[in-house]
Each structure stands twice: as C-alpha cells, then as structure tokens.
Design a protein around this motif. Structure first.
Motif, mmCIF file in Angstrom:
data_model
loop_
_atom_site.group_PDB
_atom_site.id
_atom_site.type_symbol
_atom_site.label_atom_id
_atom_site.label_comp_id
_atom_site.label_asym_id
_atom_site.label_seq_id
_atom_site.Cartn_x
_atom_site.Cartn_y
_atom_site.Cartn_z
ATOM 1 N N GLY A 148 66.552 89.167 55.153
ATOM 2 C CA GLY A 148 68.427 89.212 55.974
ATOM 3 C C GLY A 148 69.129 88.487 54.841
ATOM 4 O O GLY A 148 70.108 88.966 54.818
ATOM 5 N N GLU A 149 68.113 87.225 53.901
ATOM 6 C CA GLU A 149 68.920 86.950 53.607
ATOM 7 C C GLU A 149 69.871 87.163 52.441
ATOM 8 O O GLU A 149 70.503 87.047 51.873
ATOM 9 N N MET A 166 64.547 85.495 59.129
ATOM 10 C CA MET A 166 66.086 86.465 59.610
ATOM 11 C C MET A 166 65.016 87.979 60.202
ATOM 12 O O MET A 166 64.951 88.499 59.470
ATOM 13 N N ASP A 167 65.016 87.981 60.632
ATOM 14 C CA ASP A 167 64.798 89.399 61.283
ATOM 15 C C ASP A 167 66.459 90.008 61.676
ATOM 16 O O ASP A 167 67.109 90.574 61.318
ATOM 17 N N PHE A 176 67.259 91.958 63.606
ATOM 18 C CA PHE A 176 68.385 91.590 65.041
ATOM 19 C C PHE A 176 69.179 90.674 64.375
ATOM 20 O O PHE A 176 70.937 90.835 64.692
ATOM 21 N N GLU A 177 68.875 89.813 63.612
ATOM 22 C CA GLU A 177 69.843 88.269 63.680
ATOM 23 C C GLU A 177 70.731 89.084 62.356
ATOM 24 O O GLU A 177 71.947 88.551 62.171
ATOM 25 N N THR A 178 69.583 88.908 61.169
ATOM 26 C CA THR A 178 70.557 90.233 60.124
ATOM 27 C C THR A 178 71.918 91.287 60.364
ATOM 28 O O THR A 178 72.917 90.899 60.076
ATOM 29 N N SER A 231 73.646 90.857 63.429
ATOM 30 C CA SER A 231 74.616 90.284 64.398
ATOM 31 C C SER A 231 75.509 89.050 63.435
ATOM 32 O O SER A 231 76.375 89.062 63.383
ATOM 33 N N ASN A 232 74.104 89.323 62.049
ATOM 34 C CA ASN A 232 75.439 88.348 60.818
ATOM 35 C C ASN A 232 76.444 89.016 60.383
ATOM 36 O O ASN A 232 77.770 88.907 59.520
ATOM 37 N N ARG A 278 79.361 90.109 61.542
ATOM 38 C CA ARG A 278 80.696 88.365 61.604
ATOM 39 C C ARG A 278 81.548 88.075 60.762
ATOM 40 O O ARG A 278 82.117 87.949 60.559
ATOM 41 N N ARG A 334 67.565 97.198 71.882
ATOM 42 C CA ARG A 334 68.367 95.671 71.550
ATOM 43 C C ARG A 334 69.731 96.005 70.002
ATOM 44 O O ARG A 334 70.217 95.167 69.563
ATOM 45 N N THR A 360 73.203 94.929 68.648
ATOM 46 C CA THR A 360 73.843 93.463 67.969
ATOM 47 C C THR A 360 74.584 94.924 67.158
ATOM 48 O O THR A 360 75.391 93.852 66.148
#
Length: 195
Positions: free
Chosen positions: A45-46, A69-70, A72-74, A76-77, A80, A104, A108
């Motif tokens: 994700g990074e 960073m899974d 879902f988090e990726t 969401s980022n 943003r 989910r 996201t």
C-alpha cells in the motif's frame, strides 16, 4: 519495487497493480498487457501511494490482504488524496466473497470487487471500461480548456474594439458592425458547441 512495463506517453493512462505476491502481479500483467497501457507495479500500500503521487492512473487493481497497509486502508488513503480520489479501484481478493469483504470494499470507495481466481476476460473487460472513461474525461477537460481559450480570445477582441471606440480611432460603422456580428456568431457557436 515499482516499475513500468510499457513506455509511458502523455495520452496513455497507467494501470496500477497492487499486490504483495510476485506471481499475482505477473498474472495481472499477463492478462492486461494486451490493453497497451502502462502497467505499474506496487508491492505494498505504501508503494501504491507513492506511485499515485508521481503519475496519473485510470484504474487501480488492489489486493485486499497485504502485510502492513492492507487494501482497505490503502483505498481509504487513495480516496483522501486530491489528485487520486477520482481513480476507480477494483479490489481483488482470494478470500470467500461471503466474508463481508465486498461490503467493506465498496464502503471504502471501491468501484468493483473480484474474487481470485478471476476470469481474465472479465477483468480485462472491466479495466477496459475504466480506461475508456478515463480517456473520455481527458477529452472533456481538453474541450473545456479550448472553450476557455476561445472565450479569452473573444474578451481580448472585445477589449480592443472598446479601446478603439474610447480613443476615437476612426472605425467605420460598417466595419464595427461586421466585427460585432462576427463576435456574436462566435459566441452563438460556443453556446451550441460548434466552435
């Protein structure tokens, strides 16, 4: 490591492939290479976030289960980031579709969700739709810029005519009417999308 598997041109949109497994990235490249668009790899994700800051993409294919960073988090980022929030995300996962991941993923901001193993034809067709949408959006932005340029040109021409009238330059009434008629026709054509 991020790398491009095809030459990048301004008129082509990249496809960002995000997966921590080398064999999955290779499979995605094999399926999507025939689309002729740059394929950019990210192993996390990074790395995906860094790639999104460097270049524009038409679509992101994102694995859900990754260390750190899974997906879902990726996602969401990504949503943003001002320059990336419009980019559609297709989630790819090897987990059971009934696990709640689909809900989910959509919550996201995912545009689509596919379970591995996926049908290569379906994946290619979905990505192609997003590539075409990206191209149409680029064309629309270019047309809007052309319209802004034409309107700026019209404003400049009107300012010159006003200046000539204000300074008392001898402009024949017939010439002035001809210039005004040309301006009116250009404005009408812009309104109707013909200019």
């Amino acid at each position: 490591m991020t790398h491009v598997t095809s030459t990048d041109r301004d008129d082509r949109a990249g496809i960002l492939l995000v997966d921590d497994m080398e064999e999955n990235l290779a499979a995605l490249e094999a399926v999507l290479r025939s689309l002729g668009e740059p394929l950019v790899r990210a192993r996390s994700g990074e790395e995906a976030m860094k790639a999104l800051l460097r270049q524009d993409f038409a679509v992101v294919l994102l694995d859900i289960l990754m260390p750190g960073m899974d997906g879902f988090e990726t996602a969401s980022n990504i949503k943003r980031l001002d320059q990336a929030k419009h980019i559609p995300i297709i989630f790819l996962t090897g987990t059971d579709a009934d696990s709640g991941y689909a809900f989910r993923g959509y919550s996201t901001g995912a545009a689509d969700y596919l379970t591995k193993p996926f049908d290569p034809w379906v994946l290619r067709a979905k990505v192609k739709v997003f590539l075409e949408l990206h191209q149409k959006n680029r064309q629309l932005r270019r047309l809007r810029q052309q319209d802004r340029n034409r309107l700026d040109e019209l404003a400049d021409r009107i300012a010159l005519m006003e200046q000539a009238l204000a300074t008392g330059d001898h402009v024949e009434a017939g010439e002035l009417r001809a210039r005004m008629a040309a301006l009116e026709e250009t404005v009408r054509a812009l309104r109707h999308g013909r200019a």
